[in-house]
Design an enzyme around this catalytic site. Structure first.
Site, PDB file in Angstrom:
ATOM      1  N   TYR A 219       0.860  -1.190   0.000  1.00 13.34           N
ATOM      2  CA  TYR A 219       0.000   0.000   0.000  1.00 13.34           C
ATOM      3  C   TYR A 219       0.893   1.237   0.000  1.00 13.34           C
ATOM      4  O   TYR A 219       1.709   1.414   0.907  1.00 13.34           O
ATOM      5  CB  TYR A 219      -0.906   0.001   1.236  1.00 13.34           C
TER       6      TYR A 219
ATOM      7  N   ASP B 109       9.223   3.132   1.207  1.00 11.67           N
ATOM      8  CA  ASP B 109       8.021   3.785   1.709  1.00 11.67           C
ATOM      9  C   ASP B 109       8.021   3.561   3.219  1.00 11.67           C
ATOM     10  O   ASP B 109       7.624   2.506   3.711  1.00 11.67           O
ATOM     11  CB  ASP B 109       6.774   3.182   1.049  1.00 11.67           C
TER      12      ASP B 109
ATOM     13  N   LYS C 168       2.299   9.813   8.596  1.00 13.16           N
ATOM     14  CA  LYS C 168       1.912   9.304   9.920  1.00 13.16           C
ATOM     15  C   LYS C 168       2.753   9.926  11.051  1.00 13.16           C
ATOM     16  O   LYS C 168       2.604  11.101  11.340  1.00 13.16           O
ATOM     17  CB  LYS C 168       1.967   7.779   9.946  1.00 13.16           C
TER      18      LYS C 168
HETATM   19  C1  LIG Z   1       3.009   2.279   3.686  1.00 16.08           C
HETATM   20  C2  LIG Z   1       2.068   3.414   3.420  1.00 16.08           C
HETATM   21  N1  LIG Z   1       2.350   4.281   2.443  1.00 16.08           N
HETATM   22  C3  LIG Z   1       1.547   5.336   2.185  1.00 16.08           C
HETATM   23  C4  LIG Z   1       0.397   5.545   2.910  1.00 16.08           C
HETATM   24  C5  LIG Z   1      -0.493   6.714   2.611  1.00 16.08           C
HETATM   25  O1  LIG Z   1      -0.407   7.667   3.625  1.00 16.08           O
HETATM   26  P1  LIG Z   1      -1.614   8.705   3.825  1.00 16.08           P
HETATM   27  O2  LIG Z   1      -2.795   7.925   4.281  1.00 16.08           O
HETATM   28  O3  LIG Z   1      -1.085   9.682   4.847  1.00 16.08           O
HETATM   29  O4  LIG Z   1      -1.850   9.373   2.515  1.00 16.08           O
HETATM   30  C6  LIG Z   1       0.052   4.653   3.934  1.00 16.08           C
HETATM   31  C7  LIG Z   1      -1.177   4.852   4.720  1.00 16.08           C
HETATM   32  O5  LIG Z   1      -1.648   3.992   5.428  1.00 16.08           O
HETATM   33  C8  LIG Z   1       0.908   3.549   4.191  1.00 16.08           C
HETATM   34  O6  LIG Z   1       0.607   2.653   5.143  1.00 16.08           O
END
Ligand SMILES: Cc1ncc(COP(=O)(O)O)c(C=O)c1O
Length: 442
Positions: free
Chosen positions: A149, A244, A272
């Protein structure tokens, strides 16, 4: 699930849901809509407890999707936010001193960070990291992993939710509204499979800008050498490696997955925890890549445009600095991870006592139940587990006053008290009993 005093904003939870049903799709705020008998509206947080609009108390493991590693209302963070709010909630166009102090601090803490840019969310951070990689290499394609994700944008909306084995490296769109021409820009490989990665990267190296990976993909931990293998494959084929770190950043260790696993990416995206509970993200990395976003280079063909009204928001930056102060206390991560590990063991014992054939897949401070014989190595392993039963167990836990989202990774925070963990174990005991009862009844 205990019932405490009714919060005082006047509207009952039923009234609030009636209003939400009219105004919000699925009466939710995004990707989740809980069944009516377990859903609740959060009125306020007290440490790791949430109080619902009808006065029920929950122990919270959703933790703001992982952002709230020090809880939702840590006094140091609240004080920093209040102090900043009196000086200004938001500015744009020129710098604010809080954002500069945060940038300096992040560069100290993040191993790969020579420079960074701020964003508002983790999704923006992964989208910008991909754009920078494309601008730097002059190539369009990005390799991601099946089940990973990376947020809500179009490039991230491929092969997150596969229904079964894929025809690697063909990506499949997970959402309506994603333009089909983007499909050819994304390639997909199975997590923890260096052989497939190597063959895809070799075959496509002339068009591949980067590999993007969640260093710990959901609850799937990397095999020994997997991340180092990605680094090697990226280097040998002159493509960039993006971590990420939206979830792993500041959670696995202060320096995130890069510090924890000792592998340095070219770029890393954050969200986060980096906002301390406020809307803030970042992309950090090699100076020669991040400098492509330098607004003085507007007009150059490799200039990578980055801009956002709330980038570097001072209130979120103040929350972030206060959060990083707490995380920087000696032994913070060692204590949190050790405590979480004991808790996973205790939960596993409860499952065993009830002969529930599930495992607690827990690493550092994130965990989930999986009805599987062994820890998953890929998204297909997760799909092969009994997701209906893990969902049923999670829903029983919710009924018993423990806030988890069904089949979603959840978090232990630094403000979970011994009493919170004991409450959770008792709730799990009751949830297992109920689960067995409903299976026996058929
Ligand atoms: C690994 C990862 N990347 C990107 C995101 C996206 O972040 P946001 O929800 O702040 O846009 C998330 C959100 O859960 C995530 O878990």
């Amino acid at each position: 699930m205990s019932v405490t005093a009714q919060p005082s904003d006047g509207l009952s939870q039923d009234d609030l849901y009636a209003a939400a049903e009219n105004a919000l799709p699925g009466a939710g705020l995004g990707g989740y809509s809980l069944p009516e008998d377990v859903r609740f509206v959060i009125a306020e947080a007290r440490g790791a407890r949430l109080i619902s609009a009808d006065g029920r108390e929950y122990v919270d493991y959703v933790g703001g999707a992982g952002a709230n590693i020090v809880g939702a209302n840590h006094p140091q963070v609240v004080a920093a936010v209040q102090a900043q709010a009196t000086k200004g909630l938001h500015f744009f166009g020129t710098l604010n001193s809080t954002a500069i102090r945060l940038a300096e601090r992040l560069i100290e803490l993040i191993p790969c960070a020579e420079k960074l840019v701020f964003t508002t969310t983790g999704s923006e951070a992964t989208a910008y990291a991909m754009r920078m990689a494309r601008a730097f290499t002059g190539r369009e394609r990005i390799l991601k992993f099946e089940g990973a994700y990376h947020g809500n944008h179009d490039y991230a909306s491929f092969s997150q939710f596969p229904a079964g084995p894929a025809n690697y490296p063909l990506a499949s769109a997970d959402s309506g509204g994603v333009p089909m021409p983007l499909q050819s820009t994304m390639l997909v490989a199975p997590y923890n499979d260096l052989e497939v990665v190597e063959s895809v990267v070799r075959e496509h190296s002339s068009e591949l800008a980067a590999i993007i990976v969640e260093p710990v993909q959901r609850v799937i931990f990397p095999d020994d050498g997997f991340l180092a293998g990605l680094r090697r494959i990226a280097d040998q084929n002159h493509v960039l490696l993006i971590f990420d770190e939206v979830v792993t950043g500041f959670r696995l260790a202060l320096g995130g997955a890069q510090e924890y696993f000792g592998v340095r990416p070219d770029l890393a995206s954050y969200g986060k925890i980096v906002g301390g509970g406020g809307p803030l993200g970042a992309v950090a990395g090699r100076e020669d890549i991040v400098e492509l976003t330098n607004p003085r280079n507007k007009g150059n063909s490799d200039y990578a445009y980055i801009n956002g009204t709330f980038h570097g928001n001072p209130v979120a930056a103040a929350a972030a600095l206060a959060t990083l102060d707490v995380l920087s206390e000696p032994g913070f991560h060692r204590r949190l991870n050790a405590r979480a590990k004991r808790f996973y063991g205790d939960m596993q014992s409860v499952l065993q006592r009830h002969a529930i054939p599930a495992m607690v897949t827990g690493h550092a401070s994130f965990w989930q139940f999986l009805f599987a014989g062994q820890a998953p190595r890929s998204q297909l392993d997760v799909l092969a587990s009994d997701l209906e039963r893990s969902k049923a167990l999670d829903l029983e836990l919710l009924r018993c006053g423990v806030y988890v989202l069904p089949n979603v990774r959840r978090f232990v925070s630094a403000v979970h008290t011994d009493e919170d963990l004991r409450f959770t174990l008792a709730a799990l005991d009751a949830a297992c009993e109920q689960l067995n009862r409903s299976i026996n009844n058929g």
